[in-house]
Design a protein around this motif. Structure first.
Motif, PDB file in Angstrom:
ATOM      1  N   ASP A 283       0.829  -1.208   0.000  1.00  0.00           N
ATOM      2  CA  ASP A 283       0.000   0.000   0.000  1.00  0.00           C
ATOM      3  C   ASP A 283       0.867   1.263   0.000  1.00  0.00           C
ATOM      4  OD1 ASP A 283      -2.282  -1.471  -0.059  1.00  0.00           O
ATOM      5  OD2 ASP A 283      -2.656  -1.383   2.093  1.00  0.00           O
TER       6      ASP A 283
ATOM      7  N   LYS B  95       2.492   1.730  -3.325  1.00  0.00           N
ATOM      8  CA  LYS B  95       1.518   2.121  -4.335  1.00  0.00           C
ATOM      9  C   LYS B  95       1.205   3.608  -4.208  1.00  0.00           C
ATOM     10  CE  LYS B  95      -2.801   0.660  -6.464  1.00  0.00           C
ATOM     11  NZ  LYS B  95      -3.226   2.025  -6.747  1.00  0.00           N
ATOM     12  N   GLN B  96       1.054   4.072  -2.981  1.00  0.00           N
ATOM     13  CA  GLN B  96       0.794   5.497  -2.763  1.00  0.00           C
ATOM     14  C   GLN B  96       1.946   6.327  -3.296  1.00  0.00           C
ATOM     15  OE1 GLN B  96      -0.135   6.454   1.259  1.00  0.00           O
ATOM     16  NE2 GLN B  96      -2.226   5.631   1.151  1.00  0.00           N
ATOM     17  N   GLU B  97       3.161   5.865  -2.991  1.00  0.00           N
ATOM     18  CA  GLU B  97       4.361   6.576  -3.441  1.00  0.00           C
ATOM     19  C   GLU B  97       4.405   6.606  -4.973  1.00  0.00           C
ATOM     20  OE1 GLU B  97       9.125   6.240  -2.683  1.00  0.00           O
ATOM     21  OE2 GLU B  97       7.764   5.319  -1.246  1.00  0.00           O
TER      22      GLU B  97
ATOM     23  N   ASP C 228       1.911   6.307  -7.059  1.00  0.00           N
ATOM     24  CA  ASP C 228       0.854   7.157  -7.592  1.00  0.00           C
ATOM     25  C   ASP C 228       1.256   8.631  -7.549  1.00  0.00           C
ATOM     26  OD1 ASP C 228      -0.660   4.978  -8.136  1.00  0.00           O
ATOM     27  OD2 ASP C 228      -1.929   5.131  -6.355  1.00  0.00           O
TER      28      ASP C 228
END
Length: 195
Positions: free
Chosen positions: A85, A88-90, A92
């Motif tokens: 997670d 993925k945030q990074e 994005d």
DNA sequence: TAACTAACCTATTCACACA
DNA sequence: TGTGTGAATAGGTTAGTTA
């Protein structure tokens, strides 16, 4: 070597009142609570603690070991989920930045194209009139300067492109650094205590 | 240094609870 | 009755011990 001591004690206990052969029996809430507390204290199980827990819970030491193994596996799964997670945030965020930069580059390229086109036009006039047109961007232009201005402009575009590439490379490097830092070598995660 | 042992790992199986 | 969960198993790796 592997210990394949099955659990006759527990099984026998459990099958007595059911009249069946319970091969697998869920641990009671009390047992789970104590095991969980112990796991929170320390993810690894030393032999003394294993024996103590086994005695305290009325289970086979092997069962304690198995429970800790399975619990560590579940914990690792959760950790990986959290790591995924975060990554993925990074990703994005970087992706959005990249898109923004690409849009800026495109806008600048368009401006540059326009600027060069105008310079060519004004150069045409100056050829005739000898006058010099100064653009709002204050880039000097004349038949003498025009190739220089174009070259400078091209340099600017190249620099912007390079910046964009650098940004991508930096991201790649950061991801590598991150991987080197975060990626867990086999088994080493188990030696760390709970976060 | 090879053989042995214990503990750990991942992947898988299988029994059980529950919707 | 299909599915999810967790206890248990299988087979492999690693590290410590011993002859």
């Amino acid at each position: 070597m592997k210990q394949h001591t099955l659990l006759p004690t527990l099984m026998e206990k459990n099958m007595n009142h059911l009249g069946v052969d319970p091969k697998k029996k869920r641990l009671s809430n009390e047992q789970l609570e104590l095991l969980e507390n112990s796991f929170q204290d320390e993810i690894k199980l030393d032999p003394d603690r294993k024996m103590k827990l086994a005695k305290e819970l009325g289970l086979q030491p092997r069962q304690i070991a198995v429970w800790f193994q399975n619990r560590r596996a579940r914990w690792k799964g959760k950790q990986l989920e959290r790591l995924y997670d975060a990554l993925k945030q990074e990703y994005d965020a970087v992706s959005r930045d990249r898109q923004k930069l690409q849009q800026e580059v495109m806008a600048l390229r368009a401006m540059l194209k326009d600027h060069v086109a105008k310079n060519q036009v004004s150069t045409g006039y100056t050829d005739v009139s000898g006058e010099e047109t100064v653009e709002s961007t204050s880039i000097p232009s004349s038949d003498k300067h025009q190739p220089v201005a174009e070259a400078e402009a091209m340099t600017t575009v190249t620099s912007l492109h390079q910046m964009n590439m650098d940004a991508e490379c930096n991201y790649q490097m950061n991801m590598d650094d991150y991987n080197n830092t975060v990626m867990i070598p086999p088994y080493s995660w188990a030696t760390t205590s709970m976060p």
